[in-house]
Design an enzyme around this catalytic site. Structure first.
Site, short mmCIF file in Angstrom:
data_model
loop_
_atom_site.label_atom_id
_atom_site.label_comp_id
_atom_site.label_asym_id
_atom_site.label_seq_id
_atom_site.Cartn_x
_atom_site.Cartn_y
_atom_site.Cartn_z
N TYR A 152 -14.53 11.38 5.19
CA TYR A 152 -15.04 10.57 6.39
C TYR A 152 -14.12 10.80 7.67
O TYR A 152 -13.12 10.53 7.66
CB TYR A 152 -14.93 8.94 5.96
CG TYR A 152 -15.65 8.12 6.92
CD1 TYR A 152 -16.84 7.77 6.63
CD2 TYR A 152 -14.75 7.46 7.67
CE1 TYR A 152 -17.62 6.87 7.64
CE2 TYR A 152 -15.31 6.46 8.37
CZ TYR A 152 -16.65 6.18 8.65
OH TYR A 152 -17.11 5.21 9.18
N THR A 155 -11.19 8.90 12.61
CA THR A 155 -9.87 8.62 13.32
C THR A 155 -9.79 10.04 14.33
O THR A 155 -9.98 11.02 13.63
CB THR A 155 -8.88 8.43 12.58
OG1 THR A 155 -8.98 7.23 12.00
CG2 THR A 155 -7.54 8.32 13.48
N SER A 161 -7.57 2.71 16.15
CA SER A 161 -8.47 1.38 15.99
C SER A 161 -9.60 1.06 17.10
O SER A 161 -10.56 0.27 16.77
CB SER A 161 -7.08 0.28 16.12
OG SER A 161 -6.13 0.38 15.47
N GLY A 194 -8.45 12.18 5.18
CA GLY A 194 -8.14 12.31 3.68
C GLY A 194 -9.13 13.28 3.21
O GLY A 194 -10.36 13.11 3.24
N ARG A 324 19.11 -6.07 -16.57
CA ARG A 324 20.27 -5.75 -15.64
C ARG A 324 21.30 -6.98 -15.77
O ARG A 324 20.80 -8.15 -15.37
CB ARG A 324 19.56 -5.33 -14.34
CG ARG A 324 20.91 -5.03 -13.50
CD ARG A 324 20.50 -4.90 -12.01
NE ARG A 324 21.68 -4.50 -11.17
CZ ARG A 324 21.55 -4.79 -9.80
NH1 ARG A 324 20.64 -5.56 -9.32
NH2 ARG A 324 22.56 -4.79 -8.96
N ARG A 354 13.44 -14.38 -4.83
CA ARG A 354 13.10 -13.12 -4.07
C ARG A 354 11.76 -12.64 -4.99
O ARG A 354 10.80 -12.13 -4.27
CB ARG A 354 14.08 -12.15 -4.18
CG ARG A 354 15.40 -12.23 -3.58
CD ARG A 354 16.43 -11.47 -3.89
NE ARG A 354 16.43 -9.90 -3.22
CZ ARG A 354 17.37 -9.12 -3.40
NH1 ARG A 354 18.40 -9.16 -4.38
NH2 ARG A 354 17.09 -8.10 -2.89
N GLU A 445 -8.78 1.16 7.60
CA GLU A 445 -9.78 0.08 7.75
C GLU A 445 -9.28 -0.96 8.56
O GLU A 445 -9.59 -2.21 8.34
CB GLU A 445 -9.81 -0.36 6.12
CG GLU A 445 -10.39 0.69 5.14
CD GLU A 445 -11.66 1.14 5.59
OE1 GLU A 445 -12.72 0.39 6.29
OE2 GLU A 445 -11.96 2.18 5.72
#
Length: 700
Positions: A152, A155, A161, A194, A324, A354, A445
């Site tokens: 596709y 770009t 964008s 790609g 750990r 976290r 996207e």
């Protein structure tokens, strides 16, 4: 050549100190208050899990799907093995009669994009949605059979964008009934595409349609770019690979330039807009927003994909944090078989702070992704009836959700990697390359910052309509509903008087809705009454998009838990309770992180913010004992994780050393550069010492 001192043998002669990872994870799993398998089935369905396990058994025995060398491969090797995997997948699909869902599972488990990925991810979906029946036979049927391999190409080197700014042209030539595709400038080169670099022989090219001297903007054309006989570029085509990237190096992202390249009239994908043969008359689509439906679907997929990204990162980090051990808590020492041991780092509140909200966020993405699919199907059904009323809200929300969710994922993957300490820096953690390969999601996207502007424009338009009495509350439009509620009571205050009050879903949703509405109202005032420019308010624009989408995430989570019939069954009481706890943590953790906005909105006050913080810590304590069970419920196989740290069996350190054995540098005893770069210095020193004091030195 075998090493004289075999590394493998040395590593296998010793074991990790006791208790090992398996014992720690077994203890964690014993604490779980809910049935892990039931939660997995709720999210995926039993049929999907069975299909995944059946396919997994096949893949682990297929050489083309072997991941063991993944972290040691060069870019050229990645492309080569990716092509071998793509070829073998086509063969396996025929052998096992796999359908589209099965192939998605295969690619999910392999967990690395390859040269054919855009063929499946963009080329085929575009042909399905943008073609006439004649074009389906010519292009789609051949693509599905892999007779043509596509990509596709949108770009460009100079534009990403801003799709309307694309420079590639496709000019209709009435004399020959062809389009002439041309790259007029260097910046019009298609770039980042790609699959284009080496694999594709066709491309859907977005080019400016020019007919009868008028420019109608970008339209899709299906264009052959390489010979189907020998794969060489066709005359008028300059094509190649753009080179190494920060990540995503298993994909041949490419460039292409067109030199007055002619394509037949049928190349214009003409389901919605056409150019009449010979006359060149342009026929516009019945509705300019029809293409939004495809974008909504793609972005819903991305949001659901964030669930997997967060789940993968959290699974690795939580399992490793349970294994750990660091430091002995003198005040409350940890014991195992009456022996004092170091504390698993998951017991530390900071580690919980976290990691546990990331688990909650993964579940939140599941419920929002599911809701986005439902709304997409509802919208498609309404469009068939000629009702486009849902499209604008759905498109705006999907834009903002894509932006917020992928940003959240990138930050969370890195947080999980850091939470793994020094070993998180190793590729064997499974998080380093994963982070690199996931990063493009914040750009493709729709760039995440640009997308927030699309959402904000819709929010402002809706606010103005509500103020003007042109928009009525609706079951399917929560934006109108919370804006109308705000305008009716813009001085509302949070009623919380105790810490536990912040567990009330209605209170939480009111806080998120009020904060979003207040931000939209203030932005509208700055733009409409005070004459501020759009550019000067971009920071606030991003803020209201995020506030709106955080409201959507939180609302979808709570509403799903309230309305899901399967969760209300008596046997699922423990599942419902843990999901409610996760929903509360997800929402309150966001409120704490965005505390300044909630305070500035005026809905909560300083004393309530202290209670909010206390409740977050209390929720961490409640979820701590469930953490390993919650990541187990994601049902992510070790093959998928490909992580030494995140193994289900807890054999972290055995796996780390085993993966190190495959390092190519360890395949010889002496490094290749020894003779020229190390030996001269060392031998010079030996000679000097021998001559200086007469000591016996080693053989030279």
């Amino acid at each position: 050549m075998a090493l004289k001192n075999n590394i493998s043998t040395k590593f296998h002669d010793v074991k990790p100190r006791s208790p090992g990872g398996a014992a720690f994870l077994a203890a964690e799993r014993a604490k779980c208050s809910f049935d892990v398998e039931s939660l997995s089935k709720f999210m995926y369905t039993e049929d999907w899990l069975n299909r995944m396990n059946q396919i997994l058994e096949i893949l682990v025995n297929e050489p083309a799907f072997d991941k063991r060398n993944r972290y040691h491969q060069s870019r050229k090797d990645k492309i080569s093995t990716g092509l071998q995997k793509d070829k073998r997948l086509v063969e396996l699909a025929k052998e096992h009669n796999w359908d589209e869902q099965d192939i998605k599972i295969v690619n999910f488990l392999y967990d690395q994009s390859t040269p054919f990925s855009l063929h499946y991810g963009m080329f085929i979906p575009t042909l399905k949605t943008q073609t006439t029946e004649e074009q389906k036979k010519l292009f789609l049927e051949r693509a599905l059979k892999h007779e043509i391999i596509g990509c596709y190409a949108q770009t460009e080197l100079g534009h990403g964008s801003n799709v309307q700014g694309l420079e590639t042209t496709a000019t209709y030539i009435p004399e020959t009934n062809e389009f002439e595709v041309h790259s007029p400038t260097l910046t019009s080169s298609k770039w980042w595409i790609g699959g284009l670099g080496k694999a594709a022989n066709y491309a859907v090219v977005m080019a400016r349609l020019i007919t009868n001297g008028k420019d109608y903007g970008p339209h899709p054309f299906c264009v052959q770019i390489r010979s189907l006989k020998d794969h060489t570029p066709l005359r008028g085509i300059t094509v190649g690979d753009i080179g190494p990237k920060f990540g995503f190096n298993a994909v041949d992202n490419g460039f292409i330039m067109f030199d007055h390249y002619r394509v037949p009239h049928i190349a214009l994908l003409a389901k919605y807009s056409q150019v009449k043969p010979d006359s060149g008359e342009y026929v516009k689509p019945p509705n300019a927003k029809l293409s939004y439906g495809t974008m909504v679907y793609v972005r819903a997929n991305i949001v659901m994909g964030v669930r997997y990204a967060l789940a993968k990162a959290a699974t690795i980090a939580v399992r490793y944090s349970a294994i750990r051990q660091q430091f002995v808590d003198a005040a409350n020492p940890k014991k195992w078989n009456n022996n004092v041991i170091e504390t698993p780092v998951l017991d530390y509140t900071m580690q919980q702070y976290r990691l546990l909200p990331i688990i909650a966020a993964a579940y939140a993405c599941f419920f929002t992704g599911r809701e986005m699919y439902r709304l997409y199907e509802l919208n498609q059904s309404e469009i068939q009836k000629g009702n486009f009323g849902l499209l604008a809200d759905l498109h705006a929300s999907s834009s903002g959700l894509k932006s917020l969710a992928t940003t959240m994922a990138v930050e969370s993957i890195e947080d999980c990697r850091r939470a793994c300490g020094g070993h998180g820096y190793s590729m064997f953690s499974g998080l380093g390359q994963f982070y690199q390969d996931y990063l493009p999601n914040v750009t493709w996207e729709g760039d995440n910052y640009i997308l927030t502007q699309q959402t904000a424009r819709y929010l402002l338009k809706t606010f103005r309509n509500v103020v003007a009495g042109k928009a009525e509350p609706s079951e399917h439009n929560q934006t109108i509903n919370y804006l109308a509620a705000y305008l009716q009571n813009s001085n509302a205050k949070c009623p919380a008087s105790t810490t536990s009050d912040f567990l009330n879903p209605e209170l939480i949703l009111s806080a998120f809705a009020f904060r979003a509405a207040r931000g939209i109202a203030q932005l509208a005032e700055q733009l409409d009454r005070h004459g501020k420019s759009w550019n000067s308010m971009l920071v606030e624009i991003r803020a209201i998009s995020n506030a709106h989408c955080q409201f959507m995430f939180v609302r979808n989570f709570f509403v799903a838990l309230q309305n899901d019939v399967s969760l209300s069954a008596s046997g699922n009481k423990s599942l419902l309770q843990i999901l409610k706890t996760l929903a509360a943590l997800f929402a309150l953790h966001i409120m704490e992180k965005e505390l300044s906005e909630f305070l500035l909105s005026g809905y909560i006050n300083a004393s309530q913010s202290i209670m909010l913080k206390q409740q977050v810590i209390e929720l961490l304590g409640q979820i701590r004992s469930e953490a390993v069970g919650l990541v187990d419920a994601f049902a992510l196989p070790d093959y998928y994780l490909h992580s030494a740290l995140g193994r289900y069996d807890g054999q972290v350190y055995e796996s780390m050393t085993k993966m190190a054995e495959k390092e190519p540098l360890n395949h010889t005893q002496v490094v290749d550069g020894y003779d020229t770069c190390i030996k001269p210095f060392v031998h010079k020193g030996l000679r000097y010492n021998f001559e200086k004091d007469g000591r016996t030195c080693s053989k030279l």
